[in-house]
Design an enzyme around this catalytic site. Structure first.
Site, short mmCIF file in Angstrom:
data_model
loop_
_atom_site.label_atom_id
_atom_site.label_comp_id
_atom_site.label_asym_id
_atom_site.label_seq_id
_atom_site.Cartn_x
_atom_site.Cartn_y
_atom_site.Cartn_z
N GLU A 59 -11.68 17.74 11.07
CA GLU A 59 -10.54 18.61 11.36
C GLU A 59 -10.64 19.89 10.53
O GLU A 59 -9.67 20.63 10.41
CB GLU A 59 -9.23 17.88 11.10
N CYS B 193 -7.20 13.03 10.93
CA CYS B 193 -8.11 12.14 10.20
C CYS B 193 -8.79 11.11 11.11
O CYS B 193 -9.49 10.22 10.62
CB CYS B 193 -7.35 11.42 9.09
N HIS C 237 -7.18 3.87 6.56
CA HIS C 237 -7.19 5.30 6.26
C HIS C 237 -6.30 5.49 5.04
O HIS C 237 -5.21 4.91 4.97
CB HIS C 237 -6.65 6.10 7.45
N1 ACO Z 1 5.86 7.53 -12.31
C1 ACO Z 1 5.60 6.66 -11.32
N2 ACO Z 1 5.93 6.88 -10.01
C2 ACO Z 1 6.54 8.05 -9.71
C3 ACO Z 1 6.86 9.00 -10.72
C4 ACO Z 1 6.49 8.70 -12.05
N3 ACO Z 1 6.71 9.56 -13.06
N4 ACO Z 1 7.46 10.05 -10.12
C5 ACO Z 1 7.53 9.77 -8.78
N5 ACO Z 1 6.97 8.57 -8.55
C6 ACO Z 1 6.80 7.90 -7.27
C7 ACO Z 1 7.99 8.00 -6.35
O1 ACO Z 1 8.96 7.01 -6.68
C8 ACO Z 1 7.34 7.79 -5.01
O2 ACO Z 1 7.13 6.41 -4.83
P1 ACO Z 1 7.45 5.73 -3.42
O3 ACO Z 1 6.47 6.34 -2.43
O4 ACO Z 1 7.20 4.30 -3.62
O5 ACO Z 1 8.83 6.09 -3.08
C9 ACO Z 1 5.98 8.45 -5.17
O6 ACO Z 1 5.77 8.60 -6.57
C10 ACO Z 1 5.86 9.82 -4.52
O7 ACO Z 1 6.89 10.63 -4.99
P2 ACO Z 1 7.93 11.36 -4.00
O8 ACO Z 1 8.80 12.21 -4.86
O9 ACO Z 1 8.58 10.38 -3.10
O10 ACO Z 1 7.06 12.19 -2.98
P3 ACO Z 1 6.48 13.65 -3.10
O11 ACO Z 1 7.52 14.61 -2.73
O12 ACO Z 1 5.79 13.86 -4.39
O13 ACO Z 1 5.37 13.61 -1.96
C11 ACO Z 1 3.72 12.74 -0.49
C12 ACO Z 1 4.41 12.56 -1.83
C13 ACO Z 1 4.75 12.69 0.61
C14 ACO Z 1 2.73 11.64 -0.27
C15 ACO Z 1 2.98 14.12 -0.50
O14 ACO Z 1 1.90 14.01 -1.38
C16 ACO Z 1 2.50 14.54 0.86
O15 ACO Z 1 3.20 15.22 1.58
N6 ACO Z 1 1.22 14.21 1.25
C17 ACO Z 1 0.65 14.62 2.53
C18 ACO Z 1 1.20 13.81 3.69
C19 ACO Z 1 0.57 12.45 3.80
O16 ACO Z 1 -0.37 12.11 3.10
N7 ACO Z 1 1.07 11.63 4.79
C20 ACO Z 1 0.52 10.31 5.03
C21 ACO Z 1 -0.03 10.07 6.43
S1 ACO Z 1 -0.70 11.51 7.22
C22 ACO Z 1 -2.22 11.91 6.45
O17 ACO Z 1 -3.08 11.10 6.34
C23 ACO Z 1 -2.41 13.27 5.94
#
Ligand code: ACO
Length: 476
Positions: A100, A134, A264
């Site tokens: 991609e 992906c 994945h």
């Molecule tokens: N210590 C431990 N854990 C923590 C801490 C900390 N200090 N701070 C946050 N976390 C945890 C949260 O509780 C959360 O856990 P959960 O998922 O069990 O709820 C996790 O870390 C992520 O934190 P969030 O605040 O919920 O999410 P964030 O806004 O940081 O975004 C995300 C994470 C959505 C994965 C981001 O990286 C993203 O947008 N990635 C791209 C999209 C993606 O990968 N989608 C998946 C399928 S599509 C694809 O393959 C691209």
């Protein structure tokens, strides 16, 4: 199967049998020789300690300077696989690429890879590029398998290649990037055989992650929607796989049917949740009596609904706990590359396969049944399975390609978060630049790495190769 046995000896090649045990003969992976440490990135980004390393489950993230693009990643991994396996390039009859990372809206990456086949004069090579986030690597693999099992097969081997440079704009998604490429040699009598008649897909129109801005490498992401789509696709594919297996007279499918379950991997934590999701599916499929007798501790979830539980914390926690042992043995060994390199997009699932194969000796892997879930936003997804051969000589020879995996991961150079951000800024400026000479260092690349030499005023790209006999200058 000898190649001539396919034909009747007439001028019209007529298949006289179905090739047996079609699958992956050998596989290799390439990832860049530099990474950023995720705990240092947490400090740099000013987020709480543990957010990327524990919350997402990521340890290091590989990234490319402007010296590498999708063409160079794929040139490197294909060249290395051909060399490592001693495969004569004229013996390849199909070459498929899944990616991609688009740098040209018309010219395929596959056409660039044809340079590797010019010395032997092989231009009779079917296949072009497949794109759907992906998922493209799985499309490349399935197309290759399909060709060998089809009436068009001429007895040669296929190559399925996938590669991507996964970069996100500054913000929450940035730590879930990565970069790399995987090449798989496909043919009959393989050590890793794809099961026939059971692979199952779920495809849908959704805007969860997409790249509408042609001037940028960064995607638009609706993160909660992408996670929901990933999990609901897993449910749908698994249900169809189970019913197809039942139709073929197989024992009822559950997590117990597989010694390994690979996914994945956008980030490792989502994979642990996905294995728990399969455990939840298995539980939902039990009768009320079975639920009560086998899982009395889960009684409060006896009426749980799949569609209403994607973000139900209680359900997630309970089934993560319930599936922890399975996760440790069936899935965690597949996350070595994912946690150390990051999401490579199309090669992500195949980095999981590589990691799993490198995690145990041949006599342990022998005879195992492996499930794989592929997901590409937009969306396209499939659940399929592989049977690992019990022929130890065949398997051991396939595994030799991966014997340097751990060394390569450990001999990469750690770069500071500032270097990482600066490399991404340079990439931003270089996207679609003309008359451009990249700035990135080449001396520290792994031996045999292809890199971008220059882009001329007509956007034509020239590549060179790092000498094969030299080290990347980083201590072992
Ligand atoms: N210590 C431990 N854990 C923590 C801490 C900390 N200090 N701070 C946050 N976390 C945890 C949260 O509780 C959360 O856990 P959960 O998922 O069990 O709820 C996790 O870390 C992520 O934190 P969030 O605040 O919920 O999410 P964030 O806004 O940081 O975004 C995300 C994470 C959505 C994965 C981001 O990286 C993203 O947008 N990635 C791209 C999209 C993606 O990968 N989608 C998946 C399928 S599509 C694809 O393959 C691209």
């Amino acid at each position: 199967m000898p190649t001539h046995s396919l034909f009747n000896g007439t001028s019209h090649p007529t298949p006289v049998g179905w090739p047996e045990n079609v699958g992956i003969l050998a596989v290799d992976i390439y990832f860049p020789a530099q990474y950023v440490d995720q705990s240092e990135l947490e400090v740099h980004d000013g987020v709480s300690g543990g957010k990327y390393t524990i919350g997402l489950g990521q340890t290091r993230m590989g990234f490319c300077t402007d010296r590498e693009d999708i063409n160079s990643l794929c040139l490197t991994v294909v060249n290395r696989l051909l060399e490592k396996t001693g495969t004569d390039p004229s013996k390849i009859g199909r070459l498929e690429v899944g990616t991609e990372t688009i740098i040209d809206k018309s010219k395929s990456v596959k056409s660039v890879l044809m340079q590797l086949f010019s010395d032997c004069g092989n231009t009779d090579l079917e296949g072009v590029d497949s794109t759907n986030a992906c998922y493209g690597g799985t499309a490349a693999l399935f197309n290759s398998i399909n060709w060998i099992e089809s009436s068009a097969w001429d007895g040669r081997l296929a190559l399925a290649v996938c590669g991507d440079i996964a970069v996100y704009a500054a913000g929450a998604a940035r730590p879930s990037g990565g970069a790399g490429a995987v090449a798989m040699l496909i043919g009959p009598n393989a050590p890793l055989v794809l099961d026939r008649g059971v692979r199952s897909s779920h495809m849908e129109h959704v805007y969860d992650f997409y790249k509408p801005d042609m001037s940028s490498e960064y995607p638009q992401v609706d993160a909660p929607l992408s996670i929901r789509c990933y999990l609901s696709s897993l449910d749908a594919c698994y249900a169809k796989y189970r019913s197809k297996a039942a139709l073929r007279g197989a024992e009822p499918i559950s997590l117990d049917s597989f010694q390994a379950v690979l996914f994945h991997t956008p980030y490792c934590k989502l994979v642990q949740k996905s294995l728990a999701r399969l455990a939840l599916n298995d539980y939902v499929n039990l009768s009320p009596e079975q639920k009560k007798s086998q899982f009395p501790q889960l009684e409060k979830f006896s009426d749980v609904s799949l569609v209403e539980s994607y973000f139900d914390r209680d359900v997630e926690k309970a089934f993560m706990q319930e599936s922890l042992k399975s996760f440790e043995t069936k899935t965690k060994p597949s996350l070595l590359v994912a946690t150390n390199v990051g999401n490579m997009y199309t090669p992500s699932l195949y980095g999981g396969l590589v990691s799993y194969l490198a995690s145990s000796p041949a006599d342990v892997l022998s005879g195992q049944h492996v499930a794989l879930f592929s997901y590409g936003s937009g969306l396209a997804s499939s659940f399929y399975s592989i049977r690992i051969t019990s022929d130890l000589a065949l398997l051991s020879s396939a595994l030799t390609c991966l014997s340097d995996l751990h060394t390569r991961l450990e001999t990469r150079q750690k770069m500071s978060p500032e270097n990482f951000v600066s490399a991404l800024s340079t990439r931003e400026k270089a996207v679609h630049a003309v008359s451009y000479t990249p700035e990135g260092e080449t001396a520290t690349m792994f031996p045999g790495t292809w890199f971008l030499q220059s882009i001329d005023e007509k956007h034509r790209r020239q590549y060179s190769r790092h000498p094969i006999g030299q080290t990347n200058g980083v201590g072992h």
